[in-house]
Design a protein around this motif. Sequence first.
Motif, PDB file in Angstrom:
ATOM      1  N   ALA A   1       2.847  -3.999  -3.190  1.00  0.00           N
ATOM      2  CA  ALA A   1       2.496  -4.592  -1.899  1.00  0.00           C
ATOM      3  C   ALA A   1       2.179  -3.492  -0.888  1.00  0.00           C
ATOM      4  N   PRO A   2       1.142  -3.655  -0.082  1.00  0.00           N
ATOM      5  CA  PRO A   2       0.855  -2.670   0.968  1.00  0.00           C
ATOM      6  C   PRO A   2       1.919  -2.695   2.054  1.00  0.00           C
ATOM      7  N   ARG A   3       1.945  -1.639   2.863  1.00  0.00           N
ATOM      8  CA  ARG A   3       3.010  -1.499   3.851  1.00  0.00           C
ATOM      9  C   ARG A   3       2.972  -2.606   4.894  1.00  0.00           C
ATOM     10  N   TRP A   4       1.764  -2.996   5.325  1.00  0.00           N
ATOM     11  CA  TRP A   4       1.690  -4.037   6.353  1.00  0.00           C
ATOM     12  C   TRP A   4       2.203  -5.370   5.835  1.00  0.00           C
ATOM     13  N   LYS A   5       1.944  -5.639   4.553  1.00  0.00           N
ATOM     14  CA  LYS A   5       2.417  -6.896   3.982  1.00  0.00           C
ATOM     15  C   LYS A   5       3.926  -6.869   3.773  1.00  0.00           C
TER      16      LYS A   5
ATOM     17  N   PHE B   1       7.609  -2.570  -2.497  1.00  0.00           N
ATOM     18  CA  PHE B   1       6.637  -1.489  -2.724  1.00  0.00           C
ATOM     19  C   PHE B   1       6.380  -1.284  -4.219  1.00  0.00           C
TER      20      PHE B   1
END
Length: 290
Positions: free
Chosen positions: A186-190, A182
Amino acid sequence: MSATLEKAAMNPVYRKRLLTHRIGIALSVAAMSVGLLVLAWILLTLIIKGFGALSINMFTQTTPAPGSEGGGLINAIFGSMMIVGLSTLISTPIGILAGIYLAEYGEENKIANITRFVTDIMLSAPSIVIGMFVWAMYVATTKHYSGYAGSIALALIAIPVVVRTTDNMLRLVPNSLLEAAFALGAPRWKVAMMVRLRAVKAGVITGVLLAVARVSGETAPLLFTALNNQFFSSDMNAPMANLPVVIYGFAMSPYDNWRELAWGGALLVTFSVLALNIISRTVFAQKAPN
């Protein structure tokens, strides 16, 4: 020190607890011995009778007609591979994605809690109930048995296993690893797909293999869905032969060659499940990430 131990040994409460402990250990060992003895007896009987039934005809000929000699299980073997394979293709992505959802959002909304509750119920649901459900929803609608119906029934049994395994494995990933991802933006889904899932991919694969082993020997759901077929068929939209149902039918038949084939089929199913369990616990064995 020895005087203290001797004094404690003279204490009636200590002696009572020690006696209770020894009795508990003895009963536990006795129960384990009985269980292992029965298991060894079953496996020995299966190996003796099953290996005696193995022959080249079993893997080259279809199931025999009533009263005929010879025959094999090639149609049942192929049918089981088709049904279990399709059920794995259905259950694996659904189970993994649902497990990711529970691990990522399981503490934030009621839907995840309900999903986890329903999953736990399905884990303990009798397989015959799932077979009857698929019969009522699919077979009764299409007016015929089919391999697709069998795959759907087995998928419903396998999905909860994959969901719970994926959920539990993802929860083993340390927060420091997620926080580092994070922190890089990076986004949460990634983070969920590329970091968290990748860190425990061996454990997730183990769960998938255990789910396959779980459904490989199911008979009751297939009796209500795929039924059986005496001939070799690759049409999944029609009744399809499979090892569990063939074993069930042949084991109760009055024909010697049918009962012999049933022992051989039972040996194939047992060793297939054993091989999947060994692979899942050795090749894909993984400790909790540090």
